[in-house]
Structures are given as structure tokens and as C-alpha cells.
Design a protein around this motif. Structure first.
Motif, short mmCIF file in Angstrom:
data_model
loop_
_atom_site.label_atom_id
_atom_site.label_comp_id
_atom_site.label_asym_id
_atom_site.label_seq_id
_atom_site.Cartn_x
_atom_site.Cartn_y
_atom_site.Cartn_z
N PRO A 76 0.82 -1.21 0.00
CA PRO A 76 0.00 0.00 0.00
C PRO A 76 0.85 1.26 0.00
N ARG A 77 0.17 2.41 -0.03
CA ARG A 77 0.86 3.69 -0.13
C ARG A 77 1.85 3.91 1.01
N ALA A 78 1.44 3.61 2.23
CA ALA A 78 2.31 3.89 3.37
C ALA A 78 3.61 3.10 3.26
N ARG A 79 3.50 1.83 2.87
CA ARG A 79 4.70 1.02 2.75
C ARG A 79 5.55 1.47 1.56
N ALA A 80 4.90 1.87 0.48
CA ALA A 80 5.66 2.39 -0.66
C ALA A 80 6.42 3.65 -0.27
N PHE A 81 5.78 4.52 0.52
CA PHE A 81 6.45 5.73 0.98
C PHE A 81 7.69 5.39 1.81
N LEU A 82 7.55 4.45 2.75
CA LEU A 82 8.67 4.07 3.58
C LEU A 82 9.77 3.41 2.74
N SER A 83 9.38 2.64 1.75
CA SER A 83 10.37 1.99 0.88
C SER A 83 11.18 3.03 0.13
N VAL A 84 10.50 4.02 -0.43
CA VAL A 84 11.20 5.08 -1.16
C VAL A 84 12.08 5.88 -0.22
N LEU A 85 11.56 6.17 0.97
CA LEU A 85 12.27 7.02 1.92
C LEU A 85 13.51 6.35 2.47
N THR A 86 13.42 5.08 2.83
CA THR A 86 14.53 4.40 3.48
C THR A 86 15.45 3.69 2.51
N GLY A 87 14.97 3.39 1.30
CA GLY A 87 15.80 2.69 0.33
C GLY A 87 15.95 1.21 0.61
N ARG A 88 15.13 0.63 1.49
CA ARG A 88 15.26 -0.79 1.83
C ARG A 88 14.42 -1.65 0.91
N PHE A 89 14.55 -1.44 -0.39
CA PHE A 89 13.71 -2.15 -1.34
C PHE A 89 13.99 -3.65 -1.38
N ARG A 90 15.21 -4.04 -1.06
CA ARG A 90 15.52 -5.47 -1.17
C ARG A 90 14.74 -6.29 -0.15
N LEU A 91 14.15 -5.63 0.80
CA LEU A 91 13.31 -6.33 1.75
C LEU A 91 11.95 -6.65 1.17
N SER A 92 11.65 -6.13 0.00
CA SER A 92 10.34 -6.32 -0.62
C SER A 92 10.48 -7.14 -1.89
N ARG A 93 9.59 -8.12 -2.08
CA ARG A 93 9.61 -8.91 -3.31
C ARG A 93 9.08 -8.11 -4.49
N HIS A 94 8.53 -6.91 -4.23
CA HIS A 94 8.04 -6.05 -5.31
C HIS A 94 9.15 -5.19 -5.91
N TYR A 95 10.35 -5.32 -5.38
CA TYR A 95 11.50 -4.57 -5.88
C TYR A 95 12.35 -5.47 -6.77
N GLN A 96 12.71 -4.96 -7.95
CA GLN A 96 13.57 -5.71 -8.86
C GLN A 96 14.70 -4.82 -9.32
N GLN A 97 15.85 -5.43 -9.57
CA GLN A 97 17.03 -4.68 -10.00
C GLN A 97 17.83 -5.52 -10.99
N TRP A 98 18.30 -4.90 -12.07
CA TRP A 98 19.17 -5.59 -13.01
C TRP A 98 19.97 -4.55 -13.79
N GLN A 99 20.96 -5.04 -14.56
CA GLN A 99 21.77 -4.16 -15.40
C GLN A 99 21.58 -4.55 -16.87
N ALA A 100 21.61 -3.54 -17.74
CA ALA A 100 21.45 -3.76 -19.17
C ALA A 100 22.12 -2.62 -19.91
N ASP A 101 22.29 -2.79 -21.23
CA ASP A 101 22.83 -1.69 -22.02
C ASP A 101 21.75 -0.89 -22.73
N THR A 102 20.53 -1.44 -22.80
CA THR A 102 19.39 -0.72 -23.35
C THR A 102 18.13 -1.06 -22.55
N LEU A 103 17.15 -0.18 -22.63
CA LEU A 103 15.86 -0.40 -21.97
C LEU A 103 14.81 0.36 -22.76
N ARG A 104 13.67 -0.28 -22.98
CA ARG A 104 12.57 0.37 -23.70
C ARG A 104 11.35 0.43 -22.79
N VAL A 105 10.75 1.61 -22.74
CA VAL A 105 9.59 1.83 -21.88
C VAL A 105 8.55 2.59 -22.67
#
Length: 507
Positions: free
Chosen positions: A440-469
Motif C-alpha cells: 500500500p501507499r504507506a509502505r511504498a512511501f517508507l520503501s522510497v524514503l529508506t531505500g530498503r527495497f531489497r526487503l520487498s519482493r516487489h522490488y527488482q534490480q538488473w543491469q542492461a545496455d538498453t531499456l525500452r519503456v
């Protein structure tokens, strides 16, 4: 249990030796020092003096010191004392002049010692020895005073000091140290170029408007300017331009006025420069980087106010650093990222961040960058605020709160990390926080604020040379190095590896 009993007896014998000592001239000085440290008032006063010094390392020392104290104090008082509940020593036999008010809380561990050690350890990470050593000796004096005045056993003090040092070390995870600047690796170029040491051929753009915000941020918001040694933001901009003129008298220094188009000023400066220099916020630096790429001239980043992420990664913290880097002629090549053809040197982002950025910019002129940022995040993620954004990321539909695309791999987790070990790895650092019913919003706010995204399965991270959005609406709102804009159609993120020539200090 026998070991615990032995330690207890040793602790009591040491207490008796220290408390029973008669040290000439200290029976009034030491209790006064102990009382001065009540409620961390001593450390708050020293932090205030460091903050108004006008020197960035001392301001950082003050901030880190107070952060460490704020971590150590609850650890000792809300956890340690409640867990051990050790009785205080008896003050019987102590000289009356040495006595201080006996606290009602438990004795183990010592809160005064924890705060003293936390502040001293944190200051030592930032301040020069001329400041760190006296602060450390003062902290040691406070620790000694707690035994000498009879309110703590030596074991209480040692345990409290250990907690304080640990809290100081913990601040490095929460707020990277200044020494991290300049450690980012870049590719060495051909032999250093020969340049006029007085700046002939160098054209510098000093964006005073950006410096006003940066210097206000460094000074703690809109309240700066009222204390001793304070200066206005406009004076900070003038000072940077004057410093460049004094150090490089043959250089051309351009100062855009309030009604000038900064992009046009940078473009015109690049067209006639042998070396393009820029002092301003991240957006102005990115604009200058794009023009330096187009014209093939090297770029000199001049820190202004609080140095941006790119300047820190190059090891440029002051105007003097930039001048020294220019005179050394030491050039390196770094990567540049692109989003919809627009260059960026730090990061681009999508989702809620462009809206957060727009709201922050409306207020930061009055209250400073970080208070405005927190206010904006609270609005965007609060009830009735922004909703997650529907995007298609590399062909996969996603509902996201935030997409971060960094120029080169970043070392710190979270939505907007700053530290990089390399500036030429050819990669984009992609981080996504997706939206779901369980986030929910409150947890998203805390995630953004503290940067502890790896504690959430909704956070993903990877490296690439291109990305399309792309977006089902046909328009994508994004921000590059702090500047927000809208793009129609698909947005392609790409890299230009080792394409930008920049100056950095030797070593």
C-alpha cells in the motif's frame, strides 16, 4: 556465571579506585562537564558551532554526529537499560563537591558515554584532526566523569561507548562518507592535454539560480543566513564566478540572468569553447555534457554549493578542486546515458518521481531541497495522491510506483542511490518498485524514503545496455538528472560508453 561474577567484582574494584581518587582541581570541573552532557546538550552545541563554520567537512561532521547520537540514545535507553536493569553505584564516601544528580534510570549501559562516543566517532569520519582530536578528548572526559562522579561503573561506560562507536559506524550505511567521493573508476585517455594555466579558451557557465538552491540545501533550508558567518544564496553564486575569474583570469565566465534560457547559454558557450566548464545543478551539468559530446570538447565540472552526484564521483568537492584538475590537464572518459535522445550523467526515472520532483521544485526555494522533497513525497503517496503508473518495460506490462535508470551500476540499494564505483562500465542500472495490493501507499512511501527495497519482493534490480519503456496512454513522463519532461511514444534508454571527456584531480 563465574565469569560474570568475576567481571562484576573487577568492575566494582575499578569503580572504587576511580571514585576514591583525589585529583587536584577536578572535583568541580569534572562534574560540570558531566552536567553539560545531559540530554546531549554539549554535543548539540558543538554541532551548531560546526554547522555555522561555513566549511563543508565541518557541516557534514555536525550532521553525522547528531545522526549518530540519535541512533545511540534510543539503543541504550530503550533497549539496553530495560534489558539489564543494573542498579546504580552507591555515592557514599564521595566528596560533596563531586556529586551530581543521581539518575533514576538503570546503570548499564551508560547513556552519556554512548552519546559521547557516537558523536566523537562520527566527527572523526568527517572532520580534520584539528577538530576530531579535541572532540574525542572531550568525549573521553565525559565518559571518565560518569565514573568519577559516582553515577556509573566502568563497565557501564565501556558498554555505552561500544554502542556509541557502533552507532557512528552505522551512519556510514545510512549516509555515505565524504571520502567516497572521487573513488569512481574512469577510463584514462591519451596523454594529458596542454592548456593555458590562466584559462584561455575555457568558457564557464555559472548558473547562479541553481546555486541558490544548492547552497540553501547545504545550509539546512530557508533558515540559513541568520547566524554568524552565514551568507545569502546569491552571494554563493557570485562567489563561485569570482573564484573562477580570480583563478583563471583569461577564462570567459558567463552568468545567466533570471530571464535567460540556460540551455541556450550553454549551447552558445560550447560552440566557442576549447574547454567547457559548468557550475550548476545536475540538470545544467547534463545539458553541458550533451553539448560537450556534440562539439567534442572536454568538460570541466565546477562544484557549486553542495556538489552534485557526478562531481562527487569525479572527486570534485570545491572550486579549487576543479581549478587544480583543469591545470593538471588530466582527462578521463566516462559513460553518458540517453533517454529519448536526451543525455544524462547520473540517472533518469519514471513513475511517481517526476511528479515528486515537480512538487519539490515549487517549494525548495522557500524551505530547501530535502524538506521540500519529503513534503512532496508525503503529498504524492498520501491519501488522494498519485497512483501507480501503467508502463510496458521491455515488452512486459507492469504497474509501478517507480523506475530508476542509473548511468553505470550504483552500489547503494534503493530508488535513488548515488555512489558508483565505475563511470565507464557500459551498463544501465535498472531498479523498479512495482505496485500490488500488498504494497500500500504507506509502505511504498517508507520503501522510497529508506531505500530498503531489497526487503520487498516487489522490488527488482538488473543491469542492461538498453531499456525500452512505453505507456498505454502514448505519453511517458520522465526525469533526467532532476529535470522532468514528457515524451510521446516509446522511450529508449541507451548508453554512450566512454564518450565524454572530463577533468578529474590527479590520483
Amino acid at each position: 556465571m563465574r565469569l560474570r561474577e568475576r567481571l562484576g567484582r573487577m568492575d566494582r574494584r575499578l569503580f572504587a579506585a576511580v571514585a576514591g581518587a583525589r585529583l587536584a582541581g577536578l572535583d568541580r570541573v569534572v562534574p560540570a562537564l558531566s552536567r553539560a552532557a545531559d540530554n546531549s546538550l554539549l554535543w548539540a552545541g558543538i554541532a551548531g558551532a560546526l554547522a555555522v563554520s561555513g566549511r563543508r567537512p565541518l557541516r557534514r561532521a555536525a550532521t553525522r554526529g547528531l545522526l549518530a547520537v540519535s541512533l545511540a540514545s534510543p539503543l541504550v535507553n530503550l533497549v539496553g537499560k530495560q534489558a539489564f536493569r543494573r542498579n546504580r553505584p552507591s555515592p557514599d564516601g564521595l566528596p560533596f563537591a563531586r556529586l551530581v544528580r543521581m539518575p533514576l534510570s538503570a546503570s548499564f549501559p551508560s547513556g552519556h558515554s554512548a552519546s559521547a562516543a557516537a558523536f566523537a566517532a562520527a566527527v572523526a569520519m568527517e572532520a580534520p584532526r584539528a577538530v576530531a582530536v579535541p572532540v574525542g578528548l572531550l568525549a573521553a572526559g565525559v565518559c571518565f566523569s560518569r565514573v568519577y562522579t559516582g553515577v556509573h561503573y566502568p563497565g557501564d561506560v565501556l558498554a555505552g561507548a561500544a554502542v556509541g562507536v557502533a552507532a557512528g559506524a552505522l551512519t556510514l550505511r545510512l549516509w555515505p562518507e565524504a571520502a567516497e567521493a572521487g573513488r569512481a573508476r574512469a577510463a584514462v585517455t591519451a596523454p594529458p592535454v596542454r592548456l593555458d594555466p590562466e584559462g584561455e579558451g575555457l568558457v564557464a557557465v555559472v548558473d547562479e539560480g541553481a546555486e541558490q538552491v544548492a547552497e540553501r540545501d547545504a545550509g539546512g533550508g530557508a533558515g540559513r543566513g541568520a547566524g554568524k558567518g552565514a551568507f545569502t544564496a546569491a552571494e554563493a553564486g557570485t562567489r563561485t564566478a569570482d573564484a573562477l575569474r580570480a583563478a583563471l583570469p583569461r577564462a570567459e565566465v558567463c552568468e545567466p540572468g533570471p530571464g535567460d534560457d540556460i540551455a541556450q547559454v550553454v549551447d552558445e558557450a560550447a560552440s566557442r569553447a576549447k574547454v567547457l566548464a559548468v557550475a550548476g545543478d545536475d540538470g545544467v551539468v547534463a545539458r553541458a555534457a550533451g553539448q560537450a559530446l556534440r562539439t567534442g570538447v572536454p568538460l570541466l565540472v565546477v562544484p557549486s554549493g553542495t556538489p552534485g552526484d557526478f562531481a562527487r564521483a569525479l572527486g570534485l568537492l570545491t572550486v579549487d578542486d576543479a581549478v587544480d584538475a583543469y591545470r593538471s590537464g588530466d582527462l578521463v572518459t566516462v559513460d553518458v546515458g540517453e533517454a529519448a535522445g536526451r543525455p544524462f550523467v547520473d540517472a533518469a526515472s519514471l513513475g511517481i518521481y517526476p511528479e515528486v520532483l515537480a512538487r519539490r521544485e515549487r517549494r525548495q526555494g522557500r524551505i530547501g531541497k530535502w524538506p521540500a522533497l519529503l513534503w512532496a513525497m508525503a503529498e504524492v503517496l498520501g491519501p488522494g495522491g498519485a497512483r501507480p503508473v501503467d508502463l510496458v518495460v521491455d515488452g512486459v506490462p507492469r504497474r509501478v510506483w517507480l523506475v530508476f535508470v542509473g548511468n553505470c551500476r550504483h552500489q547503494v540499494r534503493g530508488a535513488a542511490p548515488t555512489r558508483r564505483e565505475r563511470l565507464e562500465d557500459g551498463l544501465l542500472d535498472v531498479r523498479i518498485l512495482t505496485a500490488a495490493a500488498r504494497l500500500p501507499r504507506a509502505r511504498a512511501f517508507l520503501s522510497v524514503l529508506t531505500g530498503r527495497f531489497r526487503l520487498s519482493r516487489h522490488y527488482q534490480q538488473w543491469q542492461a545496455d538498453t531499456l525500452r519503456v512505453s505507456s498505454p496512454s502514448g505519453e511517458v513522463r520522465l526525469a533526467c538528472d532532476g529535470e522532468a519532461f514528457t515524451v510521446s511514444g516509446e522511450v529508449e534508454f541507451a548508453k554512450r560508453p566512454r564518450s565524454l571527456l572530463v577533468f578529474r584531480p590527479l590520483g
